[in-house]
Design a protein around this motif. Sequence first.
Motif, PDB file in Angstrom:
ATOM      1  N   ARG C  27       0.817  -1.209   0.000  1.00 42.35           N
ATOM      2  CA  ARG C  27       0.000   0.000   0.000  1.00 42.35           C
ATOM      3  C   ARG C  27       0.857   1.267   0.000  1.00 42.35           C
ATOM      4  N   MET C  28       2.167   1.091   0.116  1.00 45.44           N
ATOM      5  CA  MET C  28       3.013   2.277   0.207  1.00 45.44           C
ATOM      6  C   MET C  28       3.294   2.822  -1.181  1.00 45.44           C
ATOM      7  N   PRO C  29       3.614   4.098  -1.236  1.00 45.63           N
ATOM      8  CA  PRO C  29       3.826   4.708  -2.561  1.00 45.63           C
ATOM      9  C   PRO C  29       4.916   4.019  -3.369  1.00 45.63           C
ATOM     10  N   ARG C  30       5.985   3.599  -2.677  1.00 47.23           N
ATOM     11  CA  ARG C  30       7.036   2.900  -3.423  1.00 47.23           C
ATOM     12  C   ARG C  30       7.045   1.417  -3.098  1.00 47.23           C
ATOM     13  N   GLN C  31       5.900   0.925  -2.739  1.00 42.94           N
ATOM     14  CA  GLN C  31       5.700  -0.516  -2.538  1.00 42.94           C
ATOM     15  C   GLN C  31       6.621  -1.121  -1.499  1.00 42.94           C
ATOM     16  N   GLY C  32       6.942  -0.371  -0.489  1.00 44.29           N
ATOM     17  CA  GLY C  32       7.688  -0.946   0.620  1.00 44.29           C
ATOM     18  C   GLY C  32       9.187  -0.799   0.515  1.00 44.29           C
ATOM     19  N   SER C  33       9.688  -0.457  -0.680  1.00 38.27           N
ATOM     20  CA  SER C  33      11.139  -0.389  -0.823  1.00 38.27           C
ATOM     21  C   SER C  33      11.710   0.716   0.063  1.00 38.27           C
ATOM     22  N   GLU C  34      10.932   1.818   0.247  1.00 34.61           N
ATOM     23  CA  GLU C  34      11.477   2.911   1.050  1.00 34.61           C
ATOM     24  C   GLU C  34      11.730   2.470   2.493  1.00 34.61           C
ATOM     25  N   VAL C  35      10.839   1.628   2.999  1.00 34.42           N
ATOM     26  CA  VAL C  35      11.030   1.133   4.362  1.00 34.42           C
ATOM     27  C   VAL C  35      12.337   0.352   4.461  1.00 34.42           C
ATOM     28  N   GLY C  36      12.556  -0.533   3.475  1.00 35.35           N
ATOM     29  CA  GLY C  36      13.765  -1.360   3.484  1.00 35.35           C
ATOM     30  C   GLY C  36      15.010  -0.494   3.438  1.00 35.35           C
ATOM     31  N   VAL C  37      15.030   0.480   2.538  1.00 30.48           N
ATOM     32  CA  VAL C  37      16.225   1.320   2.389  1.00 30.48           C
ATOM     33  C   VAL C  37      16.478   2.106   3.661  1.00 30.48           C
ATOM     34  N   LEU C 125      22.849  -2.053   2.197  1.00 25.89           N
ATOM     35  CA  LEU C 125      22.275  -0.747   1.856  1.00 25.89           C
ATOM     36  C   LEU C 125      22.442  -0.473   0.367  1.00 25.89           C
ATOM     37  N   LEU C 126      23.651  -0.732  -0.143  1.00 28.99           N
ATOM     38  CA  LEU C 126      23.890  -0.467  -1.562  1.00 28.99           C
ATOM     39  C   LEU C 126      23.024  -1.375  -2.426  1.00 28.99           C
ATOM     40  N   VAL C 127      22.870  -2.608  -1.998  1.00 33.83           N
ATOM     41  CA  VAL C 127      22.039  -3.534  -2.767  1.00 33.83           C
ATOM     42  C   VAL C 127      20.585  -3.073  -2.744  1.00 33.83           C
ATOM     43  N   HIS C 128      20.153  -2.581  -1.602  1.00 34.74           N
ATOM     44  CA  HIS C 128      18.777  -2.068  -1.523  1.00 34.74           C
ATOM     45  C   HIS C 128      18.584  -0.921  -2.512  1.00 34.74           C
ATOM     46  N   VAL C 129      19.551   0.001  -2.531  1.00 35.58           N
ATOM     47  CA  VAL C 129      19.422   1.153  -3.424  1.00 35.58           C
ATOM     48  C   VAL C 129      19.462   0.698  -4.880  1.00 35.58           C
ATOM     49  N   TYR C 130      20.406  -0.179  -5.150  1.00 34.65           N
ATOM     50  CA  TYR C 130      20.587  -0.687  -6.511  1.00 34.65           C
ATOM     51  C   TYR C 130      19.304  -1.367  -7.009  1.00 34.65           C
ATOM     52  N   SER C 131      18.677  -2.122  -6.112  1.00 33.80           N
ATOM     53  CA  SER C 131      17.491  -2.871  -6.520  1.00 33.80           C
ATOM     54  C   SER C 131      16.313  -1.966  -6.842  1.00 33.80           C
ATOM     55  N   LEU C 132      16.336  -0.747  -6.324  1.00 29.67           N
ATOM     56  CA  LEU C 132      15.241   0.177  -6.643  1.00 29.67           C
ATOM     57  C   LEU C 132      15.074   0.272  -8.152  1.00 29.67           C
ATOM     58  N   GLU C 133      16.235   0.362  -8.833  1.00 31.98           N
ATOM     59  CA  GLU C 133      16.180   0.453 -10.286  1.00 31.98           C
ATOM     60  C   GLU C 133      16.148  -0.932 -10.926  1.00 31.98           C
ATOM     61  N   TYR C 134      17.004  -1.809 -10.422  1.00 33.26           N
ATOM     62  CA  TYR C 134      17.170  -3.093 -11.091  1.00 33.26           C
ATOM     63  C   TYR C 134      15.895  -3.910 -11.054  1.00 33.26           C
ATOM     64  N   MET C 135      15.181  -3.848  -9.952  1.00 30.29           N
ATOM     65  CA  MET C 135      13.987  -4.676  -9.797  1.00 30.29           C
ATOM     66  C   MET C 135      12.714  -3.905 -10.113  1.00 30.29           C
ATOM     67  N   ARG C 136      12.853  -2.702 -10.621  1.00 32.69           N
ATOM     68  CA  ARG C 136      11.662  -1.883 -10.840  1.00 32.69           C
ATOM     69  C   ARG C 136      10.669  -2.617 -11.745  1.00 32.69           C
ATOM     70  N   GLY C 137       9.415  -2.644 -11.310  1.00 32.58           N
ATOM     71  CA  GLY C 137       8.388  -3.295 -12.106  1.00 32.58           C
ATOM     72  C   GLY C 137       8.361  -4.803 -11.967  1.00 32.58           C
ATOM     73  N   ASP C 138       9.181  -5.325 -11.075  1.00 33.24           N
ATOM     74  CA  ASP C 138       9.182  -6.782 -10.903  1.00 33.24           C
ATOM     75  C   ASP C 138       7.842  -7.244 -10.360  1.00 33.24           C
ATOM     76  N   ARG C 139       7.502  -8.484 -10.688  1.00 35.21           N
ATOM     77  CA  ARG C 139       6.174  -8.952 -10.295  1.00 35.21           C
ATOM     78  C   ARG C 139       6.031  -9.134  -8.785  1.00 35.21           C
ATOM     79  N   ARG C 140       7.158  -9.305  -8.102  1.00 37.08           N
ATOM     80  CA  ARG C 140       7.065  -9.452  -6.638  1.00 37.08           C
ATOM     81  C   ARG C 140       8.018  -8.478  -5.963  1.00 37.08           C
ATOM     82  N   PHE C 141       7.896  -7.219  -6.352  1.00 39.53           N
ATOM     83  CA  PHE C 141       8.813  -6.196  -5.874  1.00 39.53           C
ATOM     84  C   PHE C 141       8.775  -6.081  -4.352  1.00 39.53           C
TER      85      PHE C 141
END
Lengths: 99, 163, 723
Positions: C27-37, C125-141
């Motif tokens: 339900r989050m605007p960036r689908q939870g990734s912001e929490v992880g980062v 942390l770097l992997v989290h940031v990197y995945s923002l772009e790399y995994m963008r639009g993934d079916r189970r982001f």
Amino acid sequence: MLLNEFLILAAFLFCTGVYGVLARKHAVLVLMSIELMLAGVNINLVAFGAFHNSDIGQVFALFVLTIAAAEVGIGLAIVLLIYRNLHSADLDDVDSLKG
Amino acid sequence: MIAENVVFGIIAAAMALGAIGVVRTKNVVHAALYLVVVLAGGAAQFILLGQEFVAWVQVLVYIGAVIVLFLFGIMLTRAPMHPKDSLDNDLRWPAAVTSLFLVGILVGLLVHTFHADKVDVQRPVRTADVTSSIFTTYIVPFEVVGVLLLGALIGAVVLARKD
Amino acid sequence: MFFLDQAWLVPLIPAISFVVILLFGKRMPRQGSEVGVVAVGASFLLSCGAVVRWILRVHDAEGGSALGAFGRSIGRIGADHAEVPVLPVLHHVTWFQNGGVRLTAGIQIDGLAVVMMFVVTLISLLVHVYSLEYMRGDRRFTYFYAALSLFTASMLLLVVADNTLQLLVGWELVGVCSFMLIGHWWEEKPNSDAALKAFLTTRTGDIGLLTGVIMTFFIVQRATGVGSFNIVALNQAVSDPSSKVGHTLILWCAAALMLAIVGKSGQFPLHTWLPDAMAGPTPVSALIHAATMVVAGVYLGARVYPVFFHGFSIGDGGVNPMAAIGGITVIVGALLAFVQDDIKKVLAYSTISQLGYMVMALGVGAWTAAVFHLFTHAFFKADLFLGAGSVSHSGSHHSFDMKTDMGGLKKYMPQTYKTFVIGTLALAGIFPLAGFWSKDEILVNAGHNNYKLFLVIGLVGAFMTAAYMTRCVYLTFHGEYRGGHEPHAIPHVDEAEHDPIDTPASVEHDAEVHPPHESNRLLTGPLWVLSFFAVFAGFLNFPHFSRFEKWFQPRYPAGFAEILHPVAFNPILATVSVLIAGAGIGIASAYYLGKLPQGLSERNAIARAGKRFLVNKYYLDYVYENVIVAGIKGPISTGVYWFNQNVIDNVLNYTGRGAQALGRATYEYVDQKGVDGLVNGIATLTGESGGEVRKIQTGRLQFYALVLVAAVVIFAGVLWIST
């Protein structure tokens, strides 16, 4: 009244139920036989409750009744599913576990 | 005391015959009707034991609802209504022997254990006592059973649904 | 001392983030990734604080201000620093109590723990940031980020653990998370197979860990009278020369824990899961290979090092299982890296080889070198993996095949190219990058502790590392661009023709046809950060300056500190190793750059170059023939690869393939030689007895019920009669 009168009646119902479960071909009949067994169990519970002048027997019998109702619901749904897939409710046809 | 025993005997005989009918009849609908006899007899026995509430619940739930469910089941699976070939499988004799042994062992044990214990029903158990028991001591099992019924309801719908 | 005392927050924050992402992420605007980062970022800051506080604590223990200690230590030569004990920060609460045994959960923060916390949180942390772009639009982001958070939390739980039982919990959680992430795209069968393989293979090792952990309890009990899983107590019990703990018990404990390390850290012969684990998304590979999963094994080895040291008698200069397995792994991993066409698999085998270095370092008594190599390796390996991900994301349309989809990417992706080359040079151990210092330290220690054989293995490994990484860089970034349908077409012509390869990672903006291009900043940013560390992390242990050793080497209990012998820098060995690595790069690039016109003469030119026989054979057999004469694979490498793919896998899948192989062997040797009768007889006998037994299995439920009831009746009757 002797306690044993009820207990022996219950034992008879239970064993009749066992026979029915083992020997009946039609799935619905097997479910009915299970109801026989549960009826025997209920008589046991209620008889012991009365024997101890307590209401606990009733309470447990009520629980058994409820569970039995749920069991019949699920059981019949399964039978329907079997019937739909095998076009028969004959338990002799359900042998996909055959080795 | 004699009267009670006579009543018990009559009902018990009816139940025993009904039970045998359930497992021996060649007509599925008859089996359901025999089951009604057994369950109604059970309810009568409950009254005889002074346990009225469970007796009426038995009548309502079993005879009112479960038997109807069975009749639905019979109808939906196009069970044979007319006596033709046997409804039993070829395990009839082993099953009968096993059941006879089972009943023999049970009866033997019961006689051995409770040979002269008497049930003394002074007055019927009040429904108020039963319900207060359920809603105080047994409140947790009661709630759990409620959840179980809900689960069974959903489960039955999911299983039987055509999809 | 907030940062040290409250270090339990470091694993807790990602754990909370996992729950939050799981429950509310979608339900989050960036689908939870912001929490992880944010969570991992917070953990990273806490870890940095912990590192600083720990360094101050070391200086405080030595007396005087940090600056004074700094001044004194410059003139110091090596060995006197271990005298001042620096107590780890210990806190624990009672976890549960059972039968008089109190089990605790707690933290043990010392130099090793803070280093690991820093590495894990930074890479994560770097992997989290990197995945923002790399995994963008993934079916189970969202799910991906939840799993990443849990992965990080589990690893940190393992790192801060003050007892082996808690370590085991973290260890298993790491295994589960790696299973979830490797199988992230489980819809494709190979991916879910790879996840299963990783999980089951590491589980094999976990049997060892469980056994070993139980033994640690009894070792402490033997020594102190009160059983405990506490790590400090364990190290004390094992190191104390007057303790009542028998050597046999320690040896078995070390062997069991060694099995755990072999499984988790991809050591020979349980390394086969690691290359398959490449099925997961690339950021996960980076995380697994650099910071979390595989280094857990090495961390375990470092954590309870006295157990191995005394159990395997590491101090006496003989060959011991730890060094042997590490050494074999160095060579096996590096050999296999030559024959891979998949860029990620090259890196995977490289990781295996480098983990071999670390385990070998532990095995030759070089604790500090092993941990230091773990530290530096994390940066450049994460750099390389994320670089490979960047290439695949923006340059080769989500393919990882260097032969068919890459080549010539240097001019399209300059940033990725530069960072990848930095990572490669660091990995190859070129002066003065990080890998040089740590690898050199391992070699110096191996030589000093009389492990000449492993010194040689290390040097050979260094050469191979340099050569296969050069091959990898060349195939990826140099030459002609080979992506698209026509491998020989000019890049800008075939760009317009090819279709994007549909892979799970494909995202909307990549769906249309476009030429290779540089990745955006979310991808290159982490690459540059990692490159920075890949260049400069090595200076932490600059000879005679040795901050890493001074700050992070354990100084408590005394028995632990005693067995660590720092060794002075050896300029000759360092020069040799750099020359060897340089030779590896030189030969490989000479080969590739001159390849196109006349391949055969190139081979001769290299032969004339007067390199060692082994080196030449190596180079020709693996690199040359594999590339140009594509059907003639080099015997050793192919053999090892065959061994790897068949024999080891067979052993692992023993029940399945072993039975099959046995059947085949029976057919070839018994049946073919004319003993048909015997074979058929056995077969018939088995078949018929099976047929007889089969009759019982009617498949009829009621028959089974009858048997059941009859059995109950019989038992009841017997019971009744007998009483």
